[in-house]
Design an enzyme around this catalytic site. Structure first.
Site, PDB file in Angstrom:
ATOM      1  N   THR A  83       0.867  -1.173   0.000  1.00 23.29           N
ATOM      2  CA  THR A  83       0.000   0.000   0.000  1.00 23.29           C
ATOM      3  C   THR A  83       0.899   1.217   0.000  1.00 23.29           C
ATOM      4  O   THR A  83       1.895   1.260   0.737  1.00 23.29           O
ATOM      5  CB  THR A  83      -0.917   0.037   1.235  1.00 23.29           C
ATOM      6  OG1 THR A  83      -1.266   1.391   1.531  1.00 23.29           O
ATOM      7  CG2 THR A  83      -0.260  -0.545   2.453  1.00 23.29           C
ATOM      8  N   CYS A 197      -1.783   5.070  -5.472  1.00 26.05           N
ATOM      9  CA  CYS A 197      -2.525   4.201  -4.557  1.00 26.05           C
ATOM     10  C   CYS A 197      -2.613   2.858  -5.255  1.00 26.05           C
ATOM     11  O   CYS A 197      -2.877   2.802  -6.465  1.00 26.05           O
ATOM     12  CB  CYS A 197      -3.903   4.776  -4.267  1.00 26.05           C
ATOM     13  SG  CYS A 197      -4.940   3.663  -3.287  1.00 26.05           S
TER      14      CYS A 197
END
Length: 233
Positions: A83, A197
């Protein structure tokens, strides 16, 4: 082959993409029945998301560090935090490890520079777009100055990530909005787009835009495979 450790589940939607990419890349490189040697710690994302929204990054870093140490003890030779946002904890996590943490911003920046881009748009969570742990690293360490969407656009990008992409929802309206944001950034001088992202690539792809795209998930996975297969082929 070296063992790749992954801190995942943030969200599991993008962690599934990591798992597919790593295994496909290893099979492409080695052929036959080969697949990646992976150790995965997949978190329940809801408590992590609460820590994020509360600004409790120290608490998040402690969870990340405990899990990372467990992966190292289990035999991981390197670590991926699956992430972008949770790379806010990368430095405290790395400080406790003896194995390398492959930083997603570093591998993304190298790809940006290789393509000759100077000012890519950064599409990411508000945490990543607004705090310096990511864009500051791109600037100070790599000389990459990103373009950031305006306030309303940042709110829209963030909302789509958490309310839709992290929950497996893919909307044509949201895709159109992301593409509008990219077009607006191009008028401000953006010469590429960083999917900053790990879920953004679930909604849009390089085929949707006419400037270079840097999918951080794919680049991160490739760096891990390169590390894992060093001296093998």
């Amino acid at each position: 082959m070296k063992t790749i450790g992954i801190l995942g589940g943030m969200s599991w939607e993008s962690t599934a993409t990591y798992y597919q990419l790593l295994n496909r890349m290893v099979r492409s490189r080695l052929g036959g029945l080969h697949s990646a040697d992976i150790l995965l710690r997949s978190f329940d994302f809801a408590p992590i998301a609460r820590l994020q929204s509360n600004g409790d990054w120290d608490g998040a870093a402690e969870l990340m560090t405990k899990a990372a140490l467990a992966l190292e003890k289990a035999g991981a030779d390197c670590l991926l935090i699956g992430t972008n946002t949770m790379h806010i904890c990368a430095d405290p996590v790395q400080s406790r490890l003896s194995i390398p943490l492959l930083h997603i911003a570093d591998v993304t920046a190298e790809a940006v520079k290789d393509r000759g881009c100077r000012s890519p748009l950064l599409l990411a969570t508000r945490f990543t777009m607004e705090r310096d742990f990511y864009k500051g690293r791109l600037s100070l360490k790599h000389g990459v100055e990103v373009v950031i969407p305006d306030e309303q656009q940042r709110a829209d990008v963030h909302r789509i990530i958490y309310d839709e992409l992290c929950q497996g929802l893919i909307s044509s309206q949201s895709k159109a909005l992301y593409l509008q944001i990219i077009e607006a950034a191009k008028t401000r001088g953006a010469d590429g787009v960083i999917f900053g992202c790990t879920e953004v690539g679930l909604l849009i792809s390089a085929d949707d835009v006419d400037v270079p795209v840097f999918n951080s998930t794919e680049l991160h996975a490739q760096a891990a495979v390169d590390f894992a297969l060093t001296d093998q082929i």
